[in-house]
Write a protein that holds these residues in place. Structure first.
Motif, PDB file in Angstrom:
ATOM      1  N   HIS A 149      -1.029   3.854  -6.974  1.00  0.00           N
ATOM      2  CA  HIS A 149      -0.290   2.603  -6.721  1.00  0.00           C
ATOM      3  C   HIS A 149      -1.033   1.388  -7.478  1.00  0.00           C
ATOM      4  O   HIS A 149      -0.379   0.392  -7.968  1.00  0.00           O
ATOM      5  CB  HIS A 149      -0.611   2.171  -5.225  1.00  0.00           C
ATOM      6  N   HIS A 195       8.901   8.062   1.661  1.00  0.00           N
ATOM      7  CA  HIS A 195       7.779   8.730   1.160  1.00  0.00           C
ATOM      8  C   HIS A 195       8.603  10.306   0.845  1.00  0.00           C
ATOM      9  O   HIS A 195       9.364  10.641   1.589  1.00  0.00           O
ATOM     10  CB  HIS A 195       6.575   9.034   1.837  1.00  0.00           C
ATOM     11  N   SER A 239       0.843  -1.339  -0.022  1.00  0.00           N
ATOM     12  CA  SER A 239      -0.116  -0.205   0.013  1.00  0.00           C
ATOM     13  C   SER A 239       0.747   1.176  -0.094  1.00  0.00           C
ATOM     14  O   SER A 239       0.513   2.215  -0.565  1.00  0.00           O
ATOM     15  CB  SER A 239      -0.956   0.002   1.396  1.00  0.00           C
ATOM     16  N   SER A 240       2.002   1.205   0.800  1.00  0.00           N
ATOM     17  CA  SER A 240       2.652   2.455   0.895  1.00  0.00           C
ATOM     18  C   SER A 240       1.839   3.620   1.276  1.00  0.00           C
ATOM     19  O   SER A 240       1.657   4.579   0.456  1.00  0.00           O
ATOM     20  CB  SER A 240       3.481   2.538  -0.177  1.00  0.00           C
ATOM     21  N   ALA A 241       0.794   3.554   2.111  1.00  0.00           N
ATOM     22  CA  ALA A 241      -0.299   4.547   2.277  1.00  0.00           C
ATOM     23  C   ALA A 241       0.277   5.812   2.363  1.00  0.00           C
ATOM     24  O   ALA A 241       1.498   5.825   3.077  1.00  0.00           O
ATOM     25  CB  ALA A 241      -1.173   4.144   3.447  1.00  0.00           C
ATOM     26  N   ILE A 242      -0.508   6.894   1.998  1.00  0.00           N
ATOM     27  CA  ILE A 242      -0.187   8.135   2.043  1.00  0.00           C
ATOM     28  C   ILE A 242      -0.517   8.349   3.363  1.00  0.00           C
ATOM     29  O   ILE A 242      -1.775   8.647   3.707  1.00  0.00           O
ATOM     30  CB  ILE A 242      -0.775   9.082   0.965  1.00  0.00           C
ATOM     31  N   GLU A 253       6.696   5.904  -4.392  1.00  0.00           N
ATOM     32  CA  GLU A 253       5.369   6.744  -3.894  1.00  0.00           C
ATOM     33  C   GLU A 253       5.570   8.248  -4.952  1.00  0.00           C
ATOM     34  O   GLU A 253       4.460   8.672  -4.764  1.00  0.00           O
ATOM     35  CB  GLU A 253       5.703   7.201  -2.389  1.00  0.00           C
ATOM     36  N   HIS A 301      -3.918   9.382  -5.359  1.00  0.00           N
ATOM     37  CA  HIS A 301      -2.396   8.618  -5.162  1.00  0.00           C
ATOM     38  C   HIS A 301      -2.436   7.104  -4.903  1.00  0.00           C
ATOM     39  O   HIS A 301      -1.846   6.489  -5.544  1.00  0.00           O
ATOM     40  CB  HIS A 301      -1.956   9.564  -4.043  1.00  0.00           C
ATOM     41  N   GLU A 302      -3.408   6.938  -4.048  1.00  0.00           N
ATOM     42  CA  GLU A 302      -3.562   5.357  -3.801  1.00  0.00           C
ATOM     43  C   GLU A 302      -4.145   4.798  -5.206  1.00  0.00           C
ATOM     44  O   GLU A 302      -3.552   3.689  -5.482  1.00  0.00           O
ATOM     45  CB  GLU A 302      -4.912   5.536  -2.817  1.00  0.00           C
TER      46      GLU A 302
HETATM   47 ZN   LIG Z   1       1.529   5.804  -1.242  1.00  0.00          ZN
END
Ligand SMILES: [Zn+2]
Length: 474
Positions: A322, A441, A20-23, A398, A318-319
């Motif tokens: 991904h 990020h 995910s590398s979530a924001i 990211e 952004h998500e």
């Molecule tokens: Zn991200």
């Protein structure tokens, strides 16, 4: 395996690393100025910048004009105005939080290394292996009998630092919402998952070590990639619901603009989920998790409460980046390359060390579970050294999602506001070296600059009528 243990006790961290590398963003803290009241301060500062910029522009005379009316729009100056809008004490606090994290990377490594060395030199590891051999003749069960007490012991010895890092420190900076009891309950749940997943992984790896004592590093990598992929695949269905509740967003004012962006990019989602992250944290975040059929886009409740629609659209785009850019599979591939290099080095280092200290530690070879702490020591050392490279790989991914996000959402100011909220816990304006080493990020400055560069380049398109009339008059 320490690495897997660490990953599994905090599945969200693992998931964010792999897929995910979530924001991840958040408001200052529960007690501090909430995001809604921060926004006027930001726009105030932007207006003052506009006034300043307007002074140089003879055609500028409206004090209520938006940033779009400032000609020429200077992305560097606009970036600085956004950054300067953050009060000094807030910036000092977030810098302290983030820079403290640099040291925690070191202390986490030192502690993990010390535990491994202790288990080996005290011959506790050898005695635990002897115990497992007395319990059963079956090799796989012997490995499980070693792995379970080993994982429990590592968890127990790491607990004081874990408690400071993930409970007291989070409360100190106003990021946590849980009292000790529910926090500890989740720790135990994470530990239970680590015991199940970690033991399974160790048993499979040692089966590989026994069958392929020379080429285990290749087959071991394959096992690790399959295991990681499976973990990411099942996480949204079986792991995440143990910690949080996910429910579809029903408010059409939020849901429909998000689904419209999804349709525009042919993302096959029918619904967007809301997760009750406020149970654990004040951070605002969103993420894509899962793999193949289990992929799910989720916004957290903090984000829904504290962000305006332009900010939500910026985050969601952004998500979606991904997802569209296939980052799950790509990060899994990059991770596989790191693991292959790590295992290849581990094979060499392990053989060298066992020749020298094997007898002293009571470790017979790679297929002997008594050597697990040494393998963990090698891998955690390599992981520590690889920190800047792993961060850079994730950070570049990211940045790709940011670029996709700004082009899809077309919300440069929304993206800038979100970057500032994120900057409450991630240093906003680091040096390039700091960003290279520690940032998974892009920094707030980098993100806002991207948004402002986009804004500068897209003003004529975004303001097609205005620019038409201007080109007519100029
Ligand atoms: Zn991200």
């Amino acid at each position: 395996m320490l690495i897997v243990g660490a990953l599994m006790t905090r599945p969200s961290i693992f998931i964010s690393l792999v897929v995910s590398s979530a924001i991840t963003l958040m408001p200052a803290s529960a007690q501090e100025t909430p995001a809604q009241t921060a926004s006027p301060a930001i726009s105030e500062n932007v207006s003052s910048f506009e006034r300043a910029a307007g002074g140089n522009d003879p055609g500028y005379n409206s004090p209520t004009a938006t940033a779009d009316d400032v000609k020429p729009f200077d992305p560097a100056a606009a970036t600085q105005v956004w950054l300067d809008s953050v009060p000094r004490n807030q910036r000092e606090k977030s810098n302290a939080y983030f820079e403290g994290g640099y040291w925690l990377i070191l202390w986490d490594f030192v502690l993990a290394a010390a535990i491994s060395v202790l288990l080996l030199t005290s011959r506790f590891s050898a005695r635990l292996r002897d115990f497992s051999e007395r319990v059963t003749k079956i090799r796989n069960v012997q490995v499980a009998c070693y792995a379970i007490p080993y994982l429990l012991l590592v968890y127990g010895l790491s607990f004081p630092l874990n408690l400071y890092e993930n409970f007291f420190r989070e409360h100190q900076y106003g990021l946590a919402t849980q009292s000790f009891a529910p926090w500890f309950r989740e720790q135990l749940l994470g530990l239970a998952l680590t015991l199940v997943g970690g033991t399974l992984l160790v048993v499979v790896l040692y089966a590989v070590f026994r069958r392929a004592p020379r080429t285990w590093w290749i087959w071991g990598t394959v096992v690790m990639i399959i295991f990681s992929g499976a973990l990411v695949l099942i996480a949204p269905v079986y792991i995440e619901p143990l910690f949080n509740t996910y429910k579809p967003i029903t408010d059409p004012k939020i849901r429909d603009p998000i689904l419209a962006m999804a349709r525009a990019n042919e993302i096959p989602v029918k619904q967007v989920f809301e997760v009750d992250a406020s149970r654990q944290t004040t951070r605002v975040s969103a993420n894509v998790s899962g793999l193949l059929g289990t992929t799910r886009v989720a916004l957290n409740d903090n984000l829904l409460e504290q962000c305006s629609l332009p900010e939500i659209r910026a985050v969601m785009a952004h998500e979606m980046g991904h997802y569209v850019l296939n980052h799950g599979a790509k990060l899994l591939t990059y991770l596989g390359i790191f693991i292959l290099i790590g295992f290849a080095l581990a094979r060499i280092l392990f053989d060298v060390a066992i020749k020298r200290w094997g007898e002293k530690w009571g470790v017979r070879g790679i297929s002997d579970p008594a050597g697990l702490p040494f393998l963990a020591l090698i891998l955690s050392t390599l992981l520590f050294i690889a920190t800047p490279f792993l961060n850079t790989v994730v950070r570049i991914t990211e940045r790709e999602a940011d670029a996709f996000g700004i082009n899809t959402s077309r919300e440069p100011d929304g993206m800038a506001k979100v970057a500032l909220k994120l900057g409450v816990y991630r240093k906003l304006d680091p040096t390039p070296l700091e960003e290279f080493i520690f940032f998974d990020h892009p920094s707030g400055r980098a993100r806002i600059r991207m948004a402002m560069d986009w804004k500068a380049a897209n003003l004529p398109t975004g303001e097609s009528h205005a620019s038409d009339s201007q080109s007519a008059t100029h």
